[in-house]
Design a protein around this motif. Sequence first.
Motif, PDB file in Angstrom:
ATOM      1  N   GLN A 101       0.964  -1.351   0.160  1.00 55.68           N
ATOM      2  CA  GLN A 101       0.074   0.019  -0.204  1.00 55.68           C
ATOM      3  C   GLN A 101       0.871   1.226   0.042  1.00 55.68           C
ATOM      4  N   MET A 102       1.906   1.022   0.702  1.00 56.99           N
ATOM      5  CA  MET A 102       2.915   2.492   0.670  1.00 56.99           C
ATOM      6  C   MET A 102       3.422   2.560  -0.661  1.00 56.99           C
ATOM      7  N   ALA A 103       3.748   1.634  -1.504  1.00 60.76           N
ATOM      8  CA  ALA A 103       4.236   1.627  -2.850  1.00 60.76           C
ATOM      9  C   ALA A 103       3.033   2.336  -3.695  1.00 60.76           C
ATOM     10  N   LEU A 104       1.958   1.888  -3.549  1.00 58.85           N
ATOM     11  CA  LEU A 104       0.896   2.583  -4.310  1.00 58.85           C
ATOM     12  C   LEU A 104       0.546   4.129  -3.833  1.00 58.85           C
ATOM     13  N   VAL A 105       0.779   4.415  -2.639  1.00 51.65           N
ATOM     14  CA  VAL A 105       0.919   5.830  -2.190  1.00 51.65           C
ATOM     15  C   VAL A 105       1.993   6.664  -2.648  1.00 51.65           C
ATOM     16  N   GLU A 106       3.138   6.067  -2.781  1.00 54.52           N
ATOM     17  CA  GLU A 106       4.373   7.008  -3.342  1.00 54.52           C
ATOM     18  C   GLU A 106       3.863   6.917  -4.890  1.00 54.52           C
ATOM     19  N   ALA A 107       3.424   5.873  -5.627  1.00 56.78           N
ATOM     20  CA  ALA A 107       3.136   6.069  -7.061  1.00 56.78           C
ATOM     21  C   ALA A 107       1.974   7.416  -7.352  1.00 56.78           C
ATOM     22  N   ALA A 108       0.960   7.151  -6.220  1.00 56.71           N
ATOM     23  CA  ALA A 108      -0.071   8.114  -6.481  1.00 56.71           C
ATOM     24  C   ALA A 108       0.498   9.847  -6.130  1.00 56.71           C
ATOM     25  N   LYS A 120      -5.803   6.511 -11.758  1.00 60.58           N
ATOM     26  CA  LYS A 120      -7.182   5.819 -11.499  1.00 60.58           C
ATOM     27  C   LYS A 120      -7.110   4.637 -11.135  1.00 60.58           C
ATOM     28  N   VAL A 121      -6.140   3.668 -11.717  1.00 61.94           N
ATOM     29  CA  VAL A 121      -6.033   2.273 -11.223  1.00 61.94           C
ATOM     30  C   VAL A 121      -5.478   2.375  -9.954  1.00 61.94           C
ATOM     31  N   ILE A 122      -4.412   3.258  -9.577  1.00 61.85           N
ATOM     32  CA  ILE A 122      -3.514   3.276  -8.318  1.00 61.85           C
ATOM     33  C   ILE A 122      -4.818   3.675  -7.316  1.00 61.85           C
ATOM     34  N   ARG A 123      -5.600   4.665  -7.299  1.00 62.67           N
ATOM     35  CA  ARG A 123      -6.641   4.876  -6.455  1.00 62.67           C
ATOM     36  C   ARG A 123      -7.749   3.796  -6.160  1.00 62.67           C
TER      37      ARG A 123
END
Length: 203
Positions: A101-108, A120-123
């Motif tokens: 989840q932290m990797a997704l937050v950094e990408a967002a 959109k896919v990340i969110r």
Amino acid sequence: MSSPRGYDPTSPPAGRPPKRKRGRPPKWNGPASTLTFKIHREVCERLRAGATKRMAAALAGTTEVRLQGWLRRGREAIEQGKRSRYTELVQDVEKAEAEYQMALVEAATAAIGDKTMNDKVIRWRLSVASPKDFTVPREAPVAAGNGLGPLFELVTPEQARTRLDEKLARFLEEHDKEEADAAEPPPSKDAEEDADDEDGDGS
């Protein structure tokens, strides 16, 4: 005593006879029911890569029901202040999910500055992975005047078609009734006079 079927005493088979296997006969393979270090490590690696618990358990050779049972035992042991391989599994699973989840937050966060990235896919993935943390609660619809309900209502295409057909049927029925009333001729004066004469005779 006769020889076994298919055995020719004149030409015995060459080589040593096969040895009999000791122990239990082989069984069909099934999902693992015992938590091992290999399963522990495989599950955490898959979760860290973004897999769901069901996917991680299947790839590790077990089932989601077993994995959830081990996690439940670990949480119960944590509440009791104990330490075991199940408590370690709980800690490592939560850590692996948090790292993904932290990797997704950094990408967002990176997508905010980079307009070429589509987040959109990340969110969506964050809302699925942790709906309590990354989903905005929906507000209740505000009632219109006099509490008659919302001004707009979301319906499916099938519901909209059904309601439209019902309204059209009512409209056609009322329209036909109005046309029928307008088509009837008004009563003539002679008919009115005859009706008055009959009333007078009857008195």
